[in-house]
Design a protein around this motif. Structure first.
Motif, short mmCIF file in Angstrom:
data_model
loop_
_atom_site.label_atom_id
_atom_site.label_comp_id
_atom_site.label_asym_id
_atom_site.label_seq_id
_atom_site.Cartn_x
_atom_site.Cartn_y
_atom_site.Cartn_z
N CYS A 43 14.32 53.68 40.38
CA CYS A 43 13.13 54.09 39.63
C CYS A 43 11.96 54.32 40.57
O CYS A 43 11.22 55.32 40.45
N LYS A 44 11.79 53.40 41.51
CA LYS A 44 10.68 53.52 42.47
C LYS A 44 10.84 54.76 43.34
O LYS A 44 9.87 55.49 43.60
N ILE A 77 12.40 57.51 42.59
CA ILE A 77 12.17 58.70 41.76
C ILE A 77 10.67 58.93 41.55
O ILE A 77 10.17 60.04 41.67
N GLU A 78 9.95 57.84 41.24
CA GLU A 78 8.52 57.96 40.97
C GLU A 78 7.72 58.33 42.21
O GLU A 78 6.71 59.04 42.12
N GLU A 79 8.17 57.85 43.37
CA GLU A 79 7.41 58.07 44.61
C GLU A 79 7.94 59.25 45.43
O GLU A 79 7.43 59.51 46.52
N SER A 103 14.42 64.67 41.73
CA SER A 103 14.42 63.47 40.89
C SER A 103 15.22 63.69 39.62
O SER A 103 15.91 62.78 39.13
N ARG A 132 14.78 53.09 31.47
CA ARG A 132 13.88 52.90 32.63
C ARG A 132 13.88 54.13 33.52
O ARG A 132 12.82 54.61 33.94
N LEU A 133 15.07 54.66 33.81
CA LEU A 133 15.18 55.83 34.69
C LEU A 133 14.58 57.07 34.05
O LEU A 133 13.91 57.87 34.72
N SER A 174 12.15 57.21 31.90
CA SER A 174 10.69 57.07 31.97
C SER A 174 10.18 57.40 33.36
O SER A 174 9.14 58.05 33.51
N SER A 175 10.92 56.98 34.38
CA SER A 175 10.52 57.27 35.76
C SER A 175 10.59 58.76 36.06
O SER A 175 9.71 59.31 36.74
N SER A 208 7.72 60.49 34.36
CA SER A 208 6.50 60.19 35.10
C SER A 208 6.43 61.04 36.37
O SER A 208 5.37 61.56 36.74
N SER A 209 7.58 61.20 37.03
CA SER A 209 7.65 62.00 38.26
C SER A 209 7.29 63.46 38.00
O SER A 209 6.53 64.08 38.75
#
Length: 385
Positions: free
Chosen positions: A146-147, A149-151, A165, A195-196, A198-199, A202-203
């Motif tokens: 998740c981190k 993907i978001e970053e 992503s 969770r994934l 949502s990430s 967000s990405s």
């Protein structure tokens, strides 16, 4: 391969521990009579202060499990060895923790639900600990993914198309659904999917035009459309809400993309009539707008002269080529976007005509092209490509 090895290890553990347990219970007969324990408990309760009752009773309960204690001594190296083996299994494959979790989950529930298996508190405890370890490794991996993907930073030469992503999310879902296809429980996977997802959303939403060489709304439109189609195909119950959200985001960004790009072919006309609407909104009567210096009949004629029918058609052809160049062919959104642009263009044309009739009534002013001309422009461009 690691999955098969883990299954084999777990299959061989149960009969081994069961046989050892049966031998201990038959040969040593270490178990206590529950009735005797009850008598001892009553006796202690009568003479011991309250804080000693619990302590003594726990000791009595432990006397019921001497077999488990003996097995723990005999197989003292089992849990450390299993931990090491699971660690290796997790590292063999990028998604190895999924296979470990499913295999352990199924084995534990199969053992607990088997009527032929002799219950072993020792083996139950060991496999229960391994299952907790597997869940912890799985959740840790999902958190890391998740981190990432978001970053994730966009490639420096990113011109559009499906983002890395989104691809990573789909790879995980494809693999995990295959691994969990016959699993008895999928609660952990459903949580991970949410969770994934949502990430990933967000990405996509955090995309900056500075990172892209094309229109941001176009990229967001394509990626949300891609996710929506993917989730429609997968039919994962826990992601139904995300599927609807993806469709909504895709529609919103397509609308923004269409409106933003449609301002270009008739840019000066758009600007002029936006000013007309602003004056009316400020309280200027419609029949008096033409007496405003910037919005006089003469100024309107000057703007309309800049958009003869041939120029409008040429501008639309340029727009079509530009959209065709940047839209991803695999998404096949060109017909959808072009149709949406046609509908928005017609809406704008009708709005311009209406404002002319209301604010410049009797002036004889009209645009150089009719609605029929406009429809023929779009039709010919579509057929020629």
């Amino acid at each position: 391969v690691s999955k098969q090895m883990l299954e084999q290890v777990l299959r061989e553990l149960q009969p081994l521990c069961t046989a050892e347990q049966q031998f201990i219970e038959k040969f040593f007969q270490p178990s206590q009579d529950p009735a005797d324990l009850q008598v001892l408990e009553v006796s202690v309760r009568a003479i011991a202060p309250p804080h000693l009752i619990t302590f003594c009773f726990v000791l009595f309960l432990r006397l019921e499990e001497p077999t488990t204690r003996l097995l723990s001594e005999i197989f003292s190296c089992l849990e450390p060895e299993l931990r090491g083996f699971l660690d290796v299994c997790n590292k063999v494959h990028p998604f190895g923790c999924l296979q470990v979790l499913v295999t352990l989950n199924d084995s534990v529930f199969e053992m607990w639900g088997s009527s032929s298996a002799l219950p072993s508190s020792f083996l139950n405890a060991v496999l229960g600990n391994m299952l907790l370890l597997a869940k912890s490794s799985f959740n840790k991996y999902i958190g890391t993914l998740c981190k990432e993907i978001e970053e994730a930073k966009m490639p420096s030469k990113m011109k559009g198309g499906i983002l890395p992503s989104v691809t990573r999310f789909e790879e995980f879902v494809d693999f995990s659904e295959e691994v969990f296809r016959t699993a008895r429980r999928r609660g952990e996977l459903d949580k991970a999917h949410l969770r994934l997802a949502s990430s990933v959303f967000s990405s996509i939403n955090s995309l900056s035009s500075a990172n892209l060489k094309v229109n941001t709304d176009m990229v967001m439109m394509e990626n949300f459309h891609h996710i929506h189609c993917f989730l429609c195909q997968k039919k994962i119950h826990c992601l139904e809400g995300k599927k609807r959200e993806a469709k909504q985001m895709y529609s919103e960004h397509m609308e923004k993309y269409v409106i933003k790009y449609l301002g270009q072919p008739l840019e000066k006309l758009n600007h002029f009539f936006e000013g007309v609407k602003a004056r009316v909104a400020q309280g200027v009567k419609e029949e008096e707008v033409s007496f405003q210096l910037a919005y006089s009949k003469q100024e309107l004629r000057k703007v309309i002269e800049k958009y003869p029918g041939k120029e409008v058609k040429r501008a639309l052809e340029t727009l079509y080529r530009k959209i065709h160049k940047y839209l991803s062919p695999e998404e096949n959104l060109l017909p959808v976007v072009w149709h949406a642009m046609e509908q928005e263009f017609i809406r704008q044309y009708q709005e311009f005509e209406d404002l002319i009739q209301r604010c410049y009534a009797g002036s004889g002013i009209a645009m150089d092209f009719t609605m029929e001309d406009l429809l023929s422009y779009f039709n010919s461009i579509t057929l020629s490509h």
